[in-house]
Design a protein around this motif. Structure first.
Motif, PDB file in Angstrom:
ATOM      1  N   GLU A   1     -26.204 -57.958  17.670  1.00 26.55           N
ATOM      2  CA  GLU A   1     -26.252 -56.500  17.586  1.00 26.55           C
ATOM      3  C   GLU A   1     -27.076 -55.973  18.749  1.00 26.55           C
ATOM      4  O   GLU A   1     -27.985 -56.649  19.243  1.00 26.55           O
ATOM      5  CB  GLU A   1     -26.910 -56.055  16.284  1.00 26.55           C
ATOM      6  CG  GLU A   1     -26.285 -56.588  15.018  1.00 26.55           C
ATOM      7  CD  GLU A   1     -27.139 -56.258  13.805  1.00 26.55           C
ATOM      8  OE1 GLU A   1     -27.075 -55.097  13.343  1.00 26.55           O
ATOM      9  OE2 GLU A   1     -27.874 -57.147  13.352  1.00 26.55           O
TER      10      GLU A   1
ATOM     11  N   GLY B   1     -29.456 -61.600  17.507  1.00 27.21           N
ATOM     12  CA  GLY B   1     -28.444 -62.277  16.705  1.00 27.21           C
ATOM     13  C   GLY B   1     -28.019 -63.607  17.287  1.00 27.21           C
ATOM     14  O   GLY B   1     -28.488 -64.019  18.350  1.00 27.21           O
ATOM     15  N   ASN B   2     -27.121 -64.265  16.586  1.00 28.60           N
ATOM     16  CA  ASN B   2     -26.536 -65.525  17.056  1.00 28.60           C
ATOM     17  C   ASN B   2     -25.049 -65.311  17.330  1.00 28.60           C
ATOM     18  O   ASN B   2     -24.688 -64.791  18.382  1.00 28.60           O
ATOM     19  CB  ASN B   2     -26.776 -66.639  16.032  1.00 28.60           C
ATOM     20  CG  ASN B   2     -28.228 -67.087  15.975  1.00 28.60           C
ATOM     21  OD1 ASN B   2     -28.955 -66.981  16.963  1.00 28.60           O
ATOM     22  ND2 ASN B   2     -28.674 -67.589  14.836  1.00 28.60           N
ATOM     23  N   ASP B   3     -24.216 -65.674  16.387  1.00 27.29           N
ATOM     24  CA  ASP B   3     -22.777 -65.519  16.594  1.00 27.29           C
ATOM     25  C   ASP B   3     -22.298 -64.083  16.413  1.00 27.29           C
ATOM     26  O   ASP B   3     -21.202 -63.732  16.856  1.00 27.29           O
ATOM     27  CB  ASP B   3     -22.009 -66.439  15.638  1.00 27.29           C
ATOM     28  CG  ASP B   3     -22.214 -67.907  15.975  1.00 27.29           C
ATOM     29  OD1 ASP B   3     -22.454 -68.212  17.158  1.00 27.29           O
ATOM     30  OD2 ASP B   3     -22.153 -68.748  15.050  1.00 27.29           O
ATOM     31  N   GLU B   4     -23.093 -63.256  15.745  1.00 29.34           N
ATOM     32  CA  GLU B   4     -22.736 -61.857  15.538  1.00 29.34           C
ATOM     33  C   GLU B   4     -23.877 -60.968  16.028  1.00 29.34           C
ATOM     34  O   GLU B   4     -24.591 -60.337  15.231  1.00 29.34           O
ATOM     35  CB  GLU B   4     -22.424 -61.602  14.056  1.00 29.34           C
ATOM     36  CG  GLU B   4     -21.239 -62.415  13.544  1.00 29.34           C
ATOM     37  CD  GLU B   4     -20.967 -62.175  12.064  1.00 29.34           C
ATOM     38  OE1 GLU B   4     -21.860 -61.636  11.388  1.00 29.34           O
ATOM     39  OE2 GLU B   4     -19.872 -62.515  11.609  1.00 29.34           O
TER      40      GLU B   4
ATOM     41  N   SER C   1     -28.349 -66.608  22.182  1.00 33.57           N
ATOM     42  CA  SER C   1     -28.706 -66.731  20.767  1.00 33.57           C
ATOM     43  C   SER C   1     -30.118 -66.209  20.575  1.00 33.57           C
ATOM     44  O   SER C   1     -30.948 -66.254  21.486  1.00 33.57           O
ATOM     45  CB  SER C   1     -28.607 -68.187  20.284  1.00 33.57           C
ATOM     46  OG  SER C   1     -29.400 -69.049  21.073  1.00 33.57           O
TER      47      SER C   1
ATOM     48  N   ARG D   1     -22.033 -51.823  23.917  1.00 35.66           N
ATOM     49  CA  ARG D   1     -20.870 -52.723  23.866  1.00 35.66           C
ATOM     50  C   ARG D   1     -20.960 -53.790  24.956  1.00 35.66           C
ATOM     51  O   ARG D   1     -20.774 -54.991  24.688  1.00 35.66           O
ATOM     52  CB  ARG D   1     -19.581 -51.918  24.043  1.00 35.66           C
ATOM     53  CG  ARG D   1     -18.300 -52.755  23.983  1.00 35.66           C
ATOM     54  CD  ARG D   1     -17.082 -51.943  24.351  1.00 35.66           C
ATOM     55  NE  ARG D   1     -17.084 -51.549  25.758  1.00 35.66           N
ATOM     56  CZ  ARG D   1     -16.729 -52.360  26.754  1.00 35.66           C
ATOM     57  NH1 ARG D   1     -16.365 -53.615  26.512  1.00 35.66           N
ATOM     58  NH2 ARG D   1     -16.742 -51.919  27.998  1.00 35.66           N
TER      59      ARG D   1
ATOM     60  N   ARG E   1     -22.787 -62.615  24.852  1.00 33.68           N
ATOM     61  CA  ARG E   1     -21.812 -63.656  24.489  1.00 33.68           C
ATOM     62  C   ARG E   1     -21.315 -64.419  25.715  1.00 33.68           C
ATOM     63  O   ARG E   1     -20.993 -65.606  25.623  1.00 33.68           O
ATOM     64  CB  ARG E   1     -20.634 -63.014  23.757  1.00 33.68           C
ATOM     65  CG  ARG E   1     -20.971 -62.591  22.333  1.00 33.68           C
ATOM     66  CD  ARG E   1     -19.805 -61.917  21.650  1.00 33.68           C
ATOM     67  NE  ARG E   1     -20.030 -61.785  20.212  1.00 33.68           N
ATOM     68  CZ  ARG E   1     -19.576 -60.794  19.478  1.00 33.68           C
ATOM     69  NH1 ARG E   1     -18.850 -59.824  20.038  1.00 33.68           N
ATOM     70  NH2 ARG E   1     -19.814 -60.738  18.174  1.00 33.68           N
TER      71      ARG E   1
ATOM     72  N   VAL F   1     -23.610 -56.571  24.315  1.00 35.45           N
ATOM     73  CA  VAL F   1     -23.166 -57.641  23.413  1.00 35.45           C
ATOM     74  C   VAL F   1     -22.199 -58.578  24.132  1.00 35.45           C
ATOM     75  O   VAL F   1     -22.278 -59.813  23.989  1.00 35.45           O
ATOM     76  CB  VAL F   1     -22.520 -57.033  22.151  1.00 35.45           C
ATOM     77  CG1 VAL F   1     -21.806 -58.111  21.333  1.00 35.45           C
ATOM     78  CG2 VAL F   1     -23.584 -56.340  21.302  1.00 35.45           C
TER      79      VAL F   1
END
Length: 374
Positions: free
Chosen positions: A249, A244-247, A304, A292, A299, A295
């Motif tokens: 998984e 993913g990018n901004d969201e 990305s 969790r 971030r 992710v």
């Protein structure tokens, strides 16, 4: 008829993970949908020469170096159909990049592992030429490659890790007693000694006694000027894939059961006898904690596209510890990253489609930012 997306797949490179990259690149080339994509192989030899076209894979598999001699600047090797993407243009070392690459691709997949590949260098070049590409940007790539700065960012984000220290090659050569003292006072034995900027478990040693430490540091120093030493605990090795990018998984986690004492280069790529258990046999709450934290770690470095997150799960306590992020993991059909997504419900070909879509999405988002101050 919808125009095909022109995709360049870069593989090979000058790092110690050259062979792994060739395997990853060939798997991607074989899997991309030829009806949806116009696919162009782009090989880089160990000496830094670029080979563009269908003969790239063959050339890199046949030799580690291409001798140009007195040949012309670009050597065309046309195939029967004479198509541009079926020729191989060999580019001398002095050239920055083949002219075939600049401004001629919709997206590039830089499936390069290790230094000069996933450390932000090739990403910076693609940014300069304004070519969308799969995977992490310059910052995340550089941080993900440098294990020391990676761990600093993880610590800033409050993520649990094993104790570690580091030294430079220069410090080791000039003040070895100081380095040994730091390790023995703050890390202890057993410990793991690694090059700070290398992947695929290249140059890693498990050190059980003080006598073994100098040999391990000398080995790691062959591959990088910065060496990291980590506390060795009784742990299970678990990996999870992030997409993913901004969201982003996270996939289901998988457990690695190495056929060696730990998951070194030979256990990964030579013996073929290590076991990958997917999904990992873990309590539900531990599985969710790993996903969790994966992710959060993604971030924390501003990741990305994709990354494989490696974890330790301490035996006896099930304590979850983040080990490291790999921003361009191995990508053969048998590699952990695509196998994790396959177990999560995304096939190898679908995964490639998603990654290309994410690269184009990220490029579109970036172009929303104005560069004009007037």
């Amino acid at each position: 008829m919808t125009q095909r997306i022109r995709v360049g797949v870069i593989f090979g490179g000058k790092s110690g993970e050259h062979e792994v990259s060739i395997q990853s690149g060939q798997s991607i080339l074989n899997a991309l949908d030829q009806e949806a994509y116009e696919v162009v192989p782009i090989g880089i030899t160990r000496t830094g020469q670029w080979i563009v076209g269908q003969q790239a894979s063959f050339a890199l598999n046949q030799a580690t170096q291409i001798e140009l001699g007195e040949q012309s600047q670009y050597v065309q090797q046309p195939e029967a159909n004479q198509a541009a993407t079926s020729a191989a243009a060999v580019v001398p070392i002095g050239e920055l990049v083949p002219p075939e690459l600049v401004g001629d691709f919709d997206v590039v997949i830089p499936v390069l592992h290790g230094p000069n590949g996933e450390d932000g260098t090739i990403q910076g070049m693609l940014e300069l030429f304004d070519i969308p590409y799969v995977g992490a940007g310059v910052l995340a790539s550089a941080v993900g490659m440098d294990k020391v700065f990676m761990k600093k960012l993880f610590a800033e984000a409050g993520l649990p890790q094993v104790a570690y220290t580091f030294c430079t090659r220069k410090l080791w050569e000039t003040q070895p007693a100081r380095v040994v003292q730091e390790v023995e006072e703050n890390i202890g034995y057993p410990c793991f000694v690694k090059p700070a900027n290398m992947g695929s478990s290249v140059g890693i040693s498990k050190v059980k006694t003080a006598k073994e430490l100098p040999v391990a540091i000398d080995l790691a120093a062959r591959y990088d000027r910065k060496i990291i030493i980590e506390q060795g605990l009784d742990v299970r090795e678990v990996e999870v894939a992030v997409l993913g990018n901004d969201e982003p998984e996270a996939s289901v986690p998988g457990e690695v059961i190495p056929d060696h004492e730990f998951y070194d280069y030979e256990a990964k790529y030579v013996t073929g006898e290590s076991q990958l258990i997917i999904p990992a046999p873990l309590p539900a709450q531990v599985t969710e904690e790993i996903r969790r934290v994966a992710v959060e770690a993604f971030r924390a470095v501003d990741g990305s596209g994709l990354a494989r997150m490696d974890f330790f799960v301490e035996r006896g306590t099930n304590r979850v510890l983040v080990n490291e992020i790999n921003t361009m993991p191995g990508f053969t059909r048998f590699s952990m990253y695509p196998k994790l997504w396959e177990a999560t419900g995304l096939s190898y070909t679908q995964l490639l489609d998603r990654l290309i879509g994410l690269a184009l999405e990220r490029s579109t988002e970036k172009r929303r930012s104005t560069q004009n101050l007037s």
